[in-house]
Motif scaffolding. Structure first.
Motif, PDB file in Angstrom:
ATOM      1  N   GLN A 172       0.827  -1.207   0.000  1.00  0.00           N
ATOM      2  CA  GLN A 172       0.000   0.000   0.000  1.00  0.00           C
ATOM      3  C   GLN A 172       0.863   1.259   0.000  1.00  0.00           C
ATOM      4  O   GLN A 172       0.575   2.226  -0.714  1.00  0.00           O
ATOM      5  CB  GLN A 172      -0.947  -0.012   1.197  1.00  0.00           C
ATOM      6  CG  GLN A 172      -1.994  -1.106   1.091  1.00  0.00           C
ATOM      7  CD  GLN A 172      -3.096  -0.984   2.127  1.00  0.00           C
ATOM      8  OE1 GLN A 172      -3.768  -1.939   2.405  1.00  0.00           O
ATOM      9  NE2 GLN A 172      -3.295   0.178   2.693  1.00  0.00           N
ATOM     10  N   HIS A 198       2.162   1.705  -3.418  1.00  0.00           N
ATOM     11  CA  HIS A 198       1.169   2.232  -4.355  1.00  0.00           C
ATOM     12  C   HIS A 198       1.006   3.739  -4.192  1.00  0.00           C
ATOM     13  O   HIS A 198       0.838   4.461  -5.187  1.00  0.00           O
ATOM     14  CB  HIS A 198      -0.176   1.535  -4.150  1.00  0.00           C
ATOM     15  CG  HIS A 198      -1.178   1.873  -5.207  1.00  0.00           C
ATOM     16  ND1 HIS A 198      -1.310   1.150  -6.369  1.00  0.00           N
ATOM     17  CD2 HIS A 198      -2.076   2.891  -5.298  1.00  0.00           C
ATOM     18  CE1 HIS A 198      -2.248   1.691  -7.118  1.00  0.00           C
ATOM     19  NE2 HIS A 198      -2.736   2.747  -6.487  1.00  0.00           N
ATOM     20  N   LEU A 199       1.044   4.224  -2.973  1.00  0.00           N
ATOM     21  CA  LEU A 199       0.933   5.666  -2.754  1.00  0.00           C
ATOM     22  C   LEU A 199       2.096   6.405  -3.419  1.00  0.00           C
ATOM     23  O   LEU A 199       1.917   7.479  -4.008  1.00  0.00           O
ATOM     24  CB  LEU A 199       0.891   5.966  -1.258  1.00  0.00           C
ATOM     25  CG  LEU A 199      -0.344   5.436  -0.503  1.00  0.00           C
ATOM     26  CD1 LEU A 199      -0.207   5.699   0.991  1.00  0.00           C
ATOM     27  CD2 LEU A 199      -1.617   6.079  -1.037  1.00  0.00           C
ATOM     28  N   ALA A 212       1.390   6.369  -7.186  1.00  0.00           N
ATOM     29  CA  ALA A 212       0.361   7.337  -7.572  1.00  0.00           C
ATOM     30  C   ALA A 212       0.961   8.736  -7.658  1.00  0.00           C
ATOM     31  O   ALA A 212       0.659   9.508  -8.585  1.00  0.00           O
ATOM     32  CB  ALA A 212      -0.789   7.307  -6.570  1.00  0.00           C
ATOM     33  N   SER A 259      -5.354   5.102  -4.916  1.00  0.00           N
ATOM     34  CA  SER A 259      -4.670   5.514  -3.686  1.00  0.00           C
ATOM     35  C   SER A 259      -5.636   6.219  -2.742  1.00  0.00           C
ATOM     36  O   SER A 259      -5.538   6.078  -1.518  1.00  0.00           O
ATOM     37  CB  SER A 259      -3.484   6.426  -4.015  1.00  0.00           C
ATOM     38  OG  SER A 259      -3.922   7.663  -4.545  1.00  0.00           O
TER      39      SER A 259
END
Length: 462
Positions: free
Chosen positions: A359, A362-363, A366, A415
């Motif tokens: 996670q 992924h942030l 993004a 996100s």
């Protein structure tokens, strides 16, 4: 008359006529005399050859006799033409059901999503809800739904009354698009994406794979799409056709499949098939005799762009400038490299933590996507206003350079969803996103070196 595979009735008639050295007027006279139908004239022949109309069964029989071609060829071509009219970005390319009763009639319950009332309703809803930023004319909706304008107009009026679509008038034309998609419509949008959205998703994700030239879907989904009753497909079977001597990039194919699986919520099984002509195209043996569907590829916008593509991208930028969401800048700010360098650092960091902290990775990705879009705009002397909509940069570069940049918006929206504690992101999804952003960064670096400053007063292309 030579043919390299299935053709529409329009192509078949035109090629047969040209092989005989006949004009449309001469063909009309010959057919009218042979059949005794004096309503056959040049305008009707022109309608057939433009694909605006499919000759009736009796007329196809006369065409078969006149051109000394098997009746089956005209029936197959007619079936293909009807499917082209009905399915928008996808067409049943082989083994389309032609016998009466083999499929439900066009206005009947759609096999892909039987909870809907009709194919017309399904086609209209899929068009507007899966493309919420686009405005459609009735003619465009009719082509997608494969229905007469009167039927489409009736359906659109019902949807407009229900608040699902909104309309506006431009000159003498009425245009429609999706109304604000509230939470009540989200499940319907998801159902449409999983059923009628398959061609769009496959075309978008695989369309930019280097070396791929055609996309063909078979199996259960193709059968339902063609109208053959049966259970809902639990996977998507895809053949990626490659250009002769130019193999497709395996890593790009795996990334495309991964992104498609995330969007379609089911496995996408792809196979490669090299091709020189349609005659050498090899399909899996278990597809024999079953419908297969060819999907239109939605590829990246290249450096040399068509007039329509360029005009659409330019119009989007001008609209954003006019609304104040973008502003013009110059001097040291008109450089992409600072943003792209920072994006590179984000991608490297994401690669290092993708397995253990997907996670967080992924942030970072993004943010990297947003930096890539910002960098491309900066290179053109464009800057996103601080008060602009969060998707402004992503939407702008998507309009200019093609679908691959829509991942910028998708990454940002994903996100945002991760801020809800119940939402989780797997290591596989982080891996796919990492590869996607890495490829986007490479493409952006190559493109940015060729981008001039945006000239709001000029209509010339870059």
């Amino acid at each position: 008359m030579e043919s390299n595979g299935p053709v529409t009735i329009a192509e078949l008639i035109r090629k047969a006529r040209e092989a005989r050295g006949l004009s449309q007027t001469r063909l009309a006279k010959e057919l009218a005399t042979m059949s005794g139908r004096h309503t056959i004239n040049r305008d009707l022949i022109s309608h057939w050859e433009r694909g605006a109309q499919v000759p009736r069964a009796e007329t196809r029989q006369w065409l078969s006799v006149f051109f000394d071609l098997p009746r089956e060829r005209f029936e197959e071509a007619a079936a293909l033409s009807r499917r082209r009219m009905k399915t928008g970005n996808a067409v049943v390319a082989h083994n389309a059901p032609t016998k009466p009763g083999a499929v439900r009639r066009a206005q009947g319950t759609p096999e892909l999503l039987p909870v809907l009332r009709s194919r017309v309703q399904a086609g209209v809803l899929a068009a507007v809800l899966l493309n919420p930023d686009r405005w459609f004319s009735l003619s465009e909706l009719g082509e997608t739904a494969g229905a007469a304008l009167a039927s489409v107009d009736k359906e659109v009026q019902l949807l407009e009354t229900a608040g699902i679509v909104s309309g506006r008038t431009e000159g003498t034309m009425r245009l429609y698009h999706a109304s604000h998609l509230g939470p009540g419509l989200a499940p319907l949008v998801q159902l449409l994406r999983l059923s009628y959205g398959v061609p769009q998703v496959i075309g978008e994700e695989f369309g930019s794979v280097r070396g791929a030239c055609r996309l063909i879907v078979g199996g259960a989904w193709a059968q339902r799409f063609a109208g053959v009753p049966g259970p809902a497909p639990d996977s998507i079977d895809l053949v990626v056709v490659t250009e002769l001597g130019r193999p497709a990039d395996q890593d790009e194919l795996n990334l495309a499949a991964g992104r498609a699986e995330l969007r379609l919520k089911r496995p996408v099984r792809w196979h490669l098939s090299g091709i020189e002509t349609d005659r050498t195209l090899t399909m899996p043996a278990h597809w024999d005799g079953e419908p297969i569907v060819e999907v239109r590829m939605v590829g990246p916008v290249g450096t040399v762009r068509g007039r329509e593509d360029f005009a659409a991208g330019r119009a989007a930028i001008l609209q954003l400038l006019e609304s104040g969401q973008l502003t013009l800048t110059n001097g040291p700010d008109a450089r992409s490299e600072p943003a792209l360098e920072l994006a590179e650092q984000h991608v490297i960091a994401a690669e290092q933590i993708a397995t253990d902290a997907p996670q967080s990775a992924h942030l970072l990705l993004a943010e990297a996507g947003e930096l890539i879009a910002t960098g491309l705009l900066a290179q053109q002397g464009l800057r996103v206003d601080p008060t602009a909509h969060p998707n402004t940069a992503g939407n702008a570069v998507t309009a200019q350079f093609g679908h691959q940049y829509s991942h910028v918006v998708q990454l940002r929206e994903r996100s945002t969803a991760l801020h809800v504690p119940a939402n989780r992101l797997s290591a596989d999804e982080a891996r796919i996103s990492t590869g996607t952003v890495r490829a986007l960064l490479v493409e952006a670096r190559s493109r940015s070196s060729r981008l001039p400053l945006f000239d709001a007063k000029s209509d010339s292309t870059a």
